[in-house]
Design a protein around this motif. Sequence first.
Motif, PDB file in Angstrom:
ATOM      1  N   CYS A 172      97.562   0.428  96.917  1.00 48.21           N
ATOM      2  CA  CYS A 172      97.488  -0.110  95.563  1.00 48.21           C
ATOM      3  C   CYS A 172      98.221   0.839  94.625  1.00 48.21           C
ATOM      4  O   CYS A 172      98.783   1.851  95.054  1.00 48.21           O
ATOM      5  N   ALA A 188      97.921  -4.546  93.019  1.00 46.46           N
ATOM      6  CA  ALA A 188      98.327  -4.548  94.423  1.00 46.46           C
ATOM      7  C   ALA A 188      99.219  -5.743  94.684  1.00 46.46           C
ATOM      8  O   ALA A 188      99.358  -6.640  93.847  1.00 46.46           O
ATOM      9  N   MET A 194      93.389  -5.068  97.373  1.00 48.71           N
ATOM     10  CA  MET A 194      92.345  -4.881  96.359  1.00 48.71           C
ATOM     11  C   MET A 194      90.961  -4.838  97.014  1.00 48.71           C
ATOM     12  O   MET A 194      90.109  -4.015  96.655  1.00 48.71           O
TER      13      MET A 194
END
Length: 240
Positions: A172, A188, A194
């Motif tokens: 991310c 992301a 996520m």
Amino acid sequence: MIPHTHIQLDPAFPENAPFWMPAEDEIHEEGVGFFQGVWAIFDVPLSEAAQVVADERAAATAVDAAANDATTFEYFARLIEAHNPDFPSEDPEDEAGMAALAKHGDVDSVTLCHLELGVAGLTYALAAIGCVPAASCRSHAERSWAERPVVVAAIDRVHADWLQPLVESASCGFDLDDLRPQFLTIHARSIKEMMDLAAAILAKAEHDPPPPLCWGPSSNDEQPPEDRVEVDGQQSLFNC
């Protein structure tokens, strides 16, 4: 299938990143005061966050298996987001959709607390470690304010430092939004990353708890921008 984007990500903090926390009296039922039509989620027990993360993973696994393109992903995602285990829909189309999802996992008891698939778990995980989420979006093919999955939050420096290696390992990144410069954005390429980050946050919190919540900017934090903006059209704190 889960939609992916091809955006550039940077796990390092953006230049001029705002590290801060709102004062406790700035948080009320309608959020932290920078968005319209919102509600607040903060100071969440780890056990509650863990349940949301688990429910989200189960739902996403079923949606991933049932959807064969971005259109059907959107349909099944919206269906699971609107699902209420206590008040199931009587719409035949909704019942058929839930039945299709049930072939790929136990989704009948899943609830995302009115949040969106793929960002609900991270929202609750951040709230559980002492951050204050302000908005999120899993990204939509049409009429989406985010081109990729995002969670926007107030995060002070000590919590940001605690999070940074997890953000990097989950693939991310951190970013800033020109319309929301007083918040850090975690984003992301897909909801998978996520959800991985949400799970990593809870796992780390079990053996390496984050620092205690400290309201307001600390001596090591940068002050948030003076021009605190309100964004029109925000339907809820965690949905777009």
